[in-house]
Design a protein around this motif. Structure first.
Motif, PDB file in Angstrom:
ATOM      1  N   TYR A  85       0.730  -1.177   0.103  1.00  0.00           N
ATOM      2  CA  TYR A  85       0.050  -0.063  -0.013  1.00  0.00           C
ATOM      3  C   TYR A  85       0.892   1.336  -0.123  1.00  0.00           C
ATOM      4  O   TYR A  85       1.503   1.532   1.065  1.00  0.00           O
ATOM      5  CB  TYR A  85      -1.083   0.252   1.294  1.00  0.00           C
ATOM      6  N   ILE A  86       0.673   2.216  -1.073  1.00  0.00           N
ATOM      7  CA  ILE A  86       1.366   3.402  -0.935  1.00  0.00           C
ATOM      8  C   ILE A  86       0.142   4.410  -1.515  1.00  0.00           C
ATOM      9  O   ILE A  86      -0.626   4.098  -2.308  1.00  0.00           O
ATOM     10  CB  ILE A  86       2.404   3.581  -2.114  1.00  0.00           C
ATOM     11  N   SER A  87      -0.055   5.359  -0.729  1.00  0.00           N
ATOM     12  CA  SER A  87      -1.085   6.330  -0.671  1.00  0.00           C
ATOM     13  C   SER A  87      -1.493   6.737  -2.192  1.00  0.00           C
ATOM     14  O   SER A  87      -2.741   6.531  -2.919  1.00  0.00           O
ATOM     15  CB  SER A  87      -0.975   7.540   0.202  1.00  0.00           C
ATOM     16  N   LYS A  88      -0.513   7.206  -2.873  1.00  0.00           N
ATOM     17  CA  LYS A  88      -0.909   7.965  -4.118  1.00  0.00           C
ATOM     18  C   LYS A  88      -1.488   6.938  -5.156  1.00  0.00           C
ATOM     19  O   LYS A  88      -2.639   7.056  -5.910  1.00  0.00           O
ATOM     20  CB  LYS A  88       0.109   8.645  -4.780  1.00  0.00           C
ATOM     21  N   PRO A  89      -0.685   5.751  -5.573  1.00  0.00           N
ATOM     22  CA  PRO A  89      -1.452   4.842  -6.453  1.00  0.00           C
ATOM     23  C   PRO A  89      -2.775   4.100  -6.216  1.00  0.00           C
ATOM     24  O   PRO A  89      -3.525   3.962  -6.956  1.00  0.00           O
ATOM     25  CB  PRO A  89      -0.203   3.893  -6.680  1.00  0.00           C
ATOM     26  N   TYR A  90      -2.755   3.885  -4.935  1.00  0.00           N
ATOM     27  CA  TYR A  90      -3.694   3.492  -4.533  1.00  0.00           C
ATOM     28  C   TYR A  90      -5.080   4.364  -4.612  1.00  0.00           C
ATOM     29  O   TYR A  90      -6.238   4.152  -5.002  1.00  0.00           O
ATOM     30  CB  TYR A  90      -3.705   2.799  -3.043  1.00  0.00           C
TER      31      TYR A  90
END
Ligand SMILES: Cc1cc2nc3c(=O)[nH]c(=O)nc-3n(C[C@H](O)[C@H](O)[C@H](O)COP(=O)(O)OP(=O)(O)OC[C@H]3O[C@@H](n4cnc5c(N)ncnc54)[C@H](O)[C@@H]3O)c2cc1C
Ligand code: SF4
Ligand code: SF4
Lengths: 278, 418
Positions: free
Chosen positions: B158-163
């Motif tokens: 989980y990485i904020s931006k791509p998700y």
């Protein structure tokens, strides 16, 4: 470097009580305080400023009295304070709040580019934890929520490494600046103001910006810009509870009576005394 | 009715009812209302007595005598507009970790089914990750009619931006009218991004969801003001109506592997920005044994009233006897007697064991929100007025030092007999 810290003035919810008879809030003795999470964010920003040098601007949206939390921030070491105050901001939900704060940060960034925005994880009066991610998304900054430690800041490559809470543990993550951090209470212990700073804070000028000053689109501000509405408020449902057995005279009798009531439910008794099923 | 110096009958705010939502401040046409110490105050000299504040206050905190025409009845065309025709279906974000779906996602699918039945629509799953096909099939078994998947190595962790971007894109394509996300750390991080991108309303940490009959709106109920009161929130004009929901509020539905549903795969359009990289994951070392109190069928919960070192072995013994483990309230953590992972409540864990046995727990709202879903609640407390008794199935009034040893003895006897 330019650091920004967002601070909200909140009622001290730990002191708010509900009068069970009239079903209303008992407000007496409830003071307005700076949101405790935001004070930790301020401490984080001050520490960053201490190590990297630069400027720290504190930002709050609220009624004119919210100026008080900004003075508190200045007394702790903030350089500049801006209060967003306008009737047009009233009634803002998290979407409209993050919009107004973002407009203000953009305005500040025009003068001095912003590197890090520090926010508290959440505000104790709403507990939504949505404003931080809202700001990060609008600005396009890297987002780090639930930060418990700032590990390293690399000014040369414009990168930051933080430790943040995730399900079942913590992660160490490194990402590019500019960024928005939302912090947990355990990150730091807020410092106390020194006397000279306290005096300085009382004399400091606090900039007050209205909707026009941040070039806000009126449709996106305050109540108008808030998709969510409160329909009603109520006390958590009151329940009677089951039977009570008084053990003050005869503990054994009370325990026996209690177990009898409890174990009257046969399947429950079976599970409790034998083993829990799935 | 109070009058001002111009003889106008003005409105007045009852501070003990006002929750400081500021709606009236925004609505007053002449700017007569200001916030002071968290409550709204009307300046009687500025007020023109229009009654707007009275109409909009959600908690009847405004005193005003209405003399004007009754509220206008909404015309049918206006109602039609609320249907928000292009948005259909109740969507659930399926959180997946190492290829395993999070329990809260299945709980939400169960709730989504109920909502979808009222709305006569379908349940949609949104799933992001890498090699997550099993979770997609599982989501159907739990009740999804269709699952939209983005499977990409970039989404492995989980990485904020791509998700955030991937989920926003899915919402724009599929257009659900309702979108539910588990209020886990990941879910809360993600929900704020998606709602901001879509410029729609998001209600955090809900404990209740329902459909309002007239306009088919989602009613989202959540604790607010530090857990002292409950607020019901709705989002009328924006879609989807988004909400994060606490784990263990709703029951996990039955799994039916024979259920049919469609799986649609979408391609990731990655964001162009430079992304953060995950360097390390440190598993929580909880009290040496890594216990997760929410997984135990029985909990013996120590409160401040049973908060001393000598008592702990006694509570351990009781916990063993009922096939559970010792948990606690916040003051016990603050006293350093138990690790934070054992804390039940708003800022601790939400639990729903088959048996909750509270010893010296008063039952503050912040504690109650974390355990009210328990199947059977027993309370031992010296104070007959302790609020915990109001939620308990059975209560024992008395000193735990006298009660707990007897309870242990009597339970042992009954176990032997069985
Ligand atoms: C924002 C916020 C978040 C919070 N989050 C949480 C949370 O997640 N979890 C949580 O638990 N709390 C939380 N709290 C704290 C909460 O408000 C209460 O203070 C707390 O739950 C009280 O814990 P307690 O019941 O153990 O202690 P107390 O309220 O002090 O109660 C002790 C009880 O023990 C009884 N007692 C005393 N002696 C004996 C005896 N000898 N035998 C039997 N009974 C005895 C007393 O009658 C009393 O009822 C939060 C508070 C705030 C403001
Ligand atoms: S009655 Fe009208 S003018 Fe007076 S305070 Fe309320 S909204 Fe403002
Ligand atoms: S609308 Fe009602 S609750 Fe909200 S601030 Fe005004 S008086 Fe208070």
């Amino acid at each position: 470097m330019h650091f920004i810290c967002c601070i909200k003035q909140v009622p001290d919810t730990s002191k708010v009580k509900i009068d069970p008879e009239t079903n209303t809030l008992i407000r007496s003795g409830v003071e307005s305080i700076a949101n405790p999470y935001d004070m930790v964010a301020l401490e984080a920003a001050l520490t960053l400023k201490d190590t990297c040098g630069g400027k720290l601007t504190v930002l709050s949206m609220g009624p004119p009295q919210a100026e008080q939390v900004l003075r508190e921030a200045i007394s702790c070491g903030a350089d500049e304070a801006i209060l967003l105050s306008d009737r047009a901001f009233a009634g803002a939900d998290t979407l409209a709040t993050s919009y107004a704060l973002t407009r203000a940060i953009e305005k500040l960034a025009q003068k001095t580019p912003v590197d890090i925005v520090c926010c508290g994880k959440q505000a104790i009066d709403g507990d939504t934890a949505q404003v931080g991610p809202g700001i990060a998304t609008r600005l396009g900054y890297t987002q780090f929520t639930y930060v418990t430690e700032i590990k390293e800041i690399d000014t040369v490559n414009a990168r930051i490494t933080v430790k943040r809470k995730v399900e079942g543990g913590s992660e160490i993550i490194r990402g590019p600046l500019p960024c928005v951090l939302t912090v947990e209470l355990e990150l730091a212990k807020p410092r106390r103001a020194s006397l000279p700073r306290l005096i300085h804070s009382l004399k400091s000028e606090i900039g007050v910006w209205n909707a026009e000053a941040i070039h806000g689109d009126n449709q996106k501000l305050g109540l108008k810009g808030s998709p969510t509405w409160v329909k009603k408020i109520f006390s958590p449902p009151f329940k009677e509870g089951g039977p009570r057995f008084d053990a003050r005279e005869n503990p054994r009798q009370a325990v026996e009576d209690c177990l009898k009531t409890l174990l009257a439910d046969e399947t429950f008794a079976f599970h409790l005394l034998k083993q829990w099923g799935q | 009715m109070p009058k001002n110096s111009k003889g106008i009958e003005v409105a007045k705010i009852l501070p003990e009812k006002c929750i400081g939502c500021q709606i009236c401040v925004a609505e007053c046409p002449v700017g007569a209302i200001e916030m002071s110490n968290g409550a709204a105050v009307i300046d009687p000299e500025v007020c023109i007595g229009c009654g707007k504040c009275f109409e909009v206050c959600p908690v009847e905190a405004v005193k005003f005598e209405k003399k004007r025409s009754p509220k206008k009845i909404r015309k049918p065309e206006e109602v039609a507009q609320y249907a928000r025709d292009n948005y259909r279906g109740v969507a659930v974000f399926i959180e997946s970790f190492n290829g395993q779906g999070a329990t809260v996602s299945w709980e939400l699918i169960g709730k989504a089914r109920q909502l979808a039945e009222k709305l006569n629509t379908r349940v949609i799953g949104f799933l992001l990750g890498y090699e997550v096909n099993d979770s997609a099939r599982e989501a159907i078994a739990y009740g999804c009619d269709e699952v939209h998947v983005i499977d990409d190595p970039l989404l492995r962790t989980y990485i904020s931006k791509p998700y955030g971007k991937a989920l926003t894109d899915l919402c724009k394509k599929v257009k659900p009218e309702i979108f539910l996300i588990g209020a886990t750390p990941l879910g809360r991080d993600l929900a704020g991004i998606v709602a901001t991108n879509l410029e729609t309303g998001l209600t955090a940490d809900c404990t209740g969801l329902d459909i309002e009959e007239e306009k088919n709106l989602l009613l989202m109920t959540r604790p607010t003001f530090g857990g002292n009161i409950m607020a019901t929130i709705f989002c009328e004009h924006h879609r989807p109506q988004m909400s994060t929901v606490r784990p263990r509020v709703f029951k996990t539905p039955e799994k039916n592997p024979a259920r049919n549903g469609n799986i649609y795969c979408h391609v990731l359009e990655p964001p162009h920005d430079k992304l953060p990289e995950l360097i390390d994951f440190i598993k929580d070392v909880v009290s040496g044994d890594g216990v997760d109190i929410s997984r135990f069928p029985a909990l013996v919960v120590a409160g401040k009233g049973a908060c001393d070192l000598e008592t702990m072995p006694l509570l351990e013994e009781l916990a063993n006897l009922v096939g559970g483990i010792v948990a606690c309230s916040r003051p016990v953590v603050e006293a350093g007697l138990m690790p934070y992972d054992r804390q039940v409540g708003q800022t601790g864990k939400t639990v729903a064991p088959k048996l909750y046995l509270g010893i010296g727990v008063s039952g503050a709202v912040q504690h109650l929100v974390g355990m009210q879903g328990s199947e059977k609640i027993i309370a031992v407390n010296a104070d007959p007025k302790a609020p915990i008794f109001n939620v308990a199935d059975v209560g024992i009034i008395g000193d735990y030092k006298k009660v707990v040893p007897v309870l242990i003895e009597e339970l042992k006897k009954r176990k032997l007999r069985n």
